[in-house]
Design an enzyme around this catalytic site. Structure first.
Site, PDB file in Angstrom:
ATOM      1  CG  ASN A  85      90.274  66.062  63.272  1.00  0.00           C
ATOM      2  OD1 ASN A  85      90.794  67.159  63.509  1.00  0.00           O
ATOM      3  ND2 ASN A  85      89.460  65.856  62.258  1.00  0.00           N
ATOM      4  NE  ARG A 118      91.886  66.357  58.757  1.00  0.00           N
ATOM      5  CZ  ARG A 118      90.771  66.984  58.482  1.00  0.00           C
ATOM      6  NH1 ARG A 118      89.735  66.873  59.274  1.00  0.00           N
ATOM      7  NH2 ARG A 118      90.672  67.704  57.399  1.00  0.00           N
ATOM      8  CG  HIS A 143      89.608  67.403  51.374  1.00  0.00           C
ATOM      9  ND1 HIS A 143      88.771  68.111  50.547  1.00  0.00           N
ATOM     10  CD2 HIS A 143      89.018  67.392  52.577  1.00  0.00           C
ATOM     11  CE1 HIS A 143      87.714  68.522  51.226  1.00  0.00           C
ATOM     12  NE2 HIS A 143      87.851  68.095  52.473  1.00  0.00           N
ATOM     13  CG  HIS A 150      87.193  64.461  49.807  1.00  0.00           C
ATOM     14  ND1 HIS A 150      87.648  63.424  50.594  1.00  0.00           N
ATOM     15  CD2 HIS A 150      86.368  65.182  50.597  1.00  0.00           C
ATOM     16  CE1 HIS A 150      87.128  63.527  51.808  1.00  0.00           C
ATOM     17  NE2 HIS A 150      86.348  64.598  51.827  1.00  0.00           N
ATOM     18  NE  ARG A 183      84.296  75.005  54.115  1.00  0.00           N
ATOM     19  CZ  ARG A 183      85.139  73.980  54.190  1.00  0.00           C
ATOM     20  NH1 ARG A 183      86.174  73.902  53.395  1.00  0.00           N
ATOM     21  NH2 ARG A 183      84.931  73.026  55.080  1.00  0.00           N
ATOM     22  CD  GLU A 200      82.887  57.261  50.417  1.00  0.00           C
ATOM     23  OE1 GLU A 200      82.208  56.632  51.252  1.00  0.00           O
ATOM     24  OE2 GLU A 200      83.978  57.789  50.695  1.00  0.00           O
ATOM     25  CD  GLU A 211      89.736  62.506  55.308  1.00  0.00           C
ATOM     26  OE1 GLU A 211      90.438  63.519  55.375  1.00  0.00           O
ATOM     27  OE2 GLU A 211      88.494  62.538  55.358  1.00  0.00           O
TER      28      GLU A 211
HETATM   29  P1  AMP Z   1      81.212  63.788  54.747  1.00  0.00           P
HETATM   30  O1  AMP Z   1      81.720  65.164  55.127  1.00  0.00           O
HETATM   31  O2  AMP Z   1      82.184  63.031  53.891  1.00  0.00           O
HETATM   32  O3  AMP Z   1      80.703  62.990  55.904  1.00  0.00           O
HETATM   33  O4  AMP Z   1      79.937  64.029  53.808  1.00  0.00           O
HETATM   34  C1  AMP Z   1      78.799  64.711  54.255  1.00  0.00           C
HETATM   35  C2  AMP Z   1      77.880  64.942  53.070  1.00  0.00           C
HETATM   36  O5  AMP Z   1      77.566  63.681  52.460  1.00  0.00           O
HETATM   37  C3  AMP Z   1      76.548  65.577  53.452  1.00  0.00           C
HETATM   38  O6  AMP Z   1      76.196  66.575  52.493  1.00  0.00           O
HETATM   39  C4  AMP Z   1      75.582  64.423  53.335  1.00  0.00           C
HETATM   40  O7  AMP Z   1      74.287  64.834  53.004  1.00  0.00           O
HETATM   41  C5  AMP Z   1      76.196  63.655  52.180  1.00  0.00           C
HETATM   42  N1  AMP Z   1      75.656  62.293  52.118  1.00  0.00           N
HETATM   43  C6  AMP Z   1      75.846  61.264  52.973  1.00  0.00           C
HETATM   44  N2  AMP Z   1      75.106  60.194  52.587  1.00  0.00           N
HETATM   45  C7  AMP Z   1      74.428  60.565  51.458  1.00  0.00           C
HETATM   46  C8  AMP Z   1      73.501  59.923  50.578  1.00  0.00           C
HETATM   47  N3  AMP Z   1      73.100  58.679  50.801  1.00  0.00           N
HETATM   48  N4  AMP Z   1      73.023  60.630  49.523  1.00  0.00           N
HETATM   49  C9  AMP Z   1      73.413  61.907  49.304  1.00  0.00           C
HETATM   50  N5  AMP Z   1      74.292  62.553  50.100  1.00  0.00           N
HETATM   51  C10 AMP Z   1      74.790  61.901  51.142  1.00  0.00           C
END
Ligand code: AMP
Length: 402
Positions: A19, A94, A183, A211, A244, A337, A388
């Site tokens: 990526n 990607r 996404h 997502h 955003r 998640e 992904e």
């Molecule tokens: P990603 O772009 O999928 O890696 O997601 C990033 C976002 O997931 C950020 O806002 C992180 O704060 C959030 N995140 C990751 N772990 C947690 C958690 N345990 N509780 C709340 N938010 C989380």
């Protein structure tokens, strides 16, 4: 050591997923037989004194300074850190934007690179970096087939009544102004995984997938095909995200431009990088930070989370218009998640759909079997981890096998 397509029967086969950003390249090596992540890494600050390669094998982390390394140099270093007992059979790239030209993944050749250049105006920050990454990768891995996997391709099944903006039609026909969605790789992977967990063929499912990561989008998926999604011509439209704004009244641009004397570029920077969770909370774009602040009594953090959750619920409700039925609402991405607080708040607004949250299951990010967070008898709500890189590796394998 891995730029070889020579067969050695004792070697497992893998796809290198790349990526490329404007000054960074993320990579992941996926074992195809076990569908397992073997190594992930990142080269950052490429072409500067601070160029740094970091990589992770299992729990072990490594770093190597590569001052003034070019993209080609960095990929050359990546080869050196790949395990020697694995045969890399292809590289999967990607790509953020494939416009209307690319409706599925493709093997990269001169025509594809030209097609990508033609739609670079739709993703001026991303596509030129991807093209540079492809050219560098072709130099470093000249014998390997290279495949482009697009974030937009999955959404090319969205019908015109959902992808057209109500603006002069020539903006669409002459400028390509329409909703593309992003996404797609994640939505597609999660739809497949959800169908598996439901024990149904994908073709018989109707799903809404949220997502929620740094970027956020929700997608209505009917019979495995994207039927509508929240992102638009760019990834700025739709849900509230880390920095955003998501949807705003389009008049905001002119209003702020006039009242603050800002240029259009300045307004766009604010909507892309100073808005969303960061804009409302005034402190962070990171959901973990905001949840902790809210729990410590911070009202602005709470407000940011409430706006985020409400807008998500409203978008999910809107996406039901694209479906014939709704089998499940599925949460994925870092926030989807992991944050039971965000999921619970969004689902509270969806009682009209028959949603009842099981707070115990929600607090543990879903039951062990399906990732279920809803009560028996409720509309099914699930947490499903996205992957992904694995999806890109699967796509790459499918394309080179054609
Ligand atoms: P990603 O772009 O999928 O890696 O997601 C990033 C976002 O997931 C950020 O806002 C992180 O704060 C959030 N995140 C990751 N772990 C947690 C958690 N345990 N509780 C709340 N938010 C989380």
């Amino acid at each position: 050591m891995n730029d070889s397509v020579e067969k050695q029967s004792n070697q497992s086969k893998a796809v290198l997923v790349i990526n490329c950003g404007s000054s960074s390249v993320k990579f992941a090596l996926i074992d195809l037989m076990r569908e397992e992540l073997l190594i992930t890494g990142l080269a950052e600050c490429v072409n500067s004194l601070d160029t740094l390669l970091t990589w992770k094998v299992g729990k072990d982390k490594f770093t190597k300074a590569l001052p003034e390394a070019t993209l080609v140099d960095c990929l050359g270093e990546v080869i050196k850190v790949l395990p020697s007992d694995v045969e890399v059979i292809a590289v999967g790239h990607r790509v953020v934007h494939g416009g209307e030209a690319f409706t599925s993944s493709v093997k990269i050749d001169a025509d594809v690179l030209e097609g990508l250049e033609r739609c670079s105006n739709l993703a001026p920050l991303h596509n030129p970096a991807h093209i540079a990454g492809m050219r560098a990768s072709q130099k470093v891995f000249p014998k390997l087939p290279q495949v482009a996997v697009f974030d937009t391709a999955f959404h090319q099944t969205i019908p015109p009544h959902a992808y057209l903006y109500a603006v002069p039609y020539s903006w669409y026909t002459e400028q390509g102004v329409r909703r593309y969605g992003f996404h797609g790789t994640s939505h597609r992977y999660v739809a497949g995984e959800t169908a598996r967990r439901l024990g149904k063929p994908l073709g018989e499912t109707s799903l809404i997938i949220a997502h929620l990561g740094n970027g956020c989008s929700a997608c209505a998926i009917e019979a495995g095909q994207s039927a509508d999604t929240t992102m638009g011509i760019t990834p700025l439209e739709g849900l509230v995200m880390g920095t955003r704004s998501g949807d705003v009244d389009p008049s905001i641009h002119a209003f702020i431009s006039k009242s603050l004397g800002w240029s259009l570029d300045r307004v766009m920077t604010a909507l892309n990088t100073e808005s969303g969770l960061l804009g409302i909370s005034g402190q962070s774009n990171d959901m973990r930070t905001l949840v902790s602040a809210m729990e410590a009594g911070d009202d602005r953090a709470k407000l940011a989370i409430e706006v985020f959750a409400y807008r998500l619920a409203k978008a999910i409700m809107g996406l039901t218009a694209a479906l014939s039925k709704l089998d499940a609402i599925v949460f994925t991405g870092g926030i989807g998640e992991n944050s039971h607080q965000v999921r619970a708040r969004a689902l509270e607004h969806l009682r009209v759909l028959g949603v009842q949250v099981d707070h115990e299951l929600n607090a543990q990010n879903g039951d062990a079997e399906q990732g279920r967070i809803s009560k028996e008898g409720s509309l099914l709500c699930l947490v499903v981890e996205t992957n992904e890189e694995l999806m890109i590796a699967r796509e790459t394998l499918a394309i080179i096998a054609l």
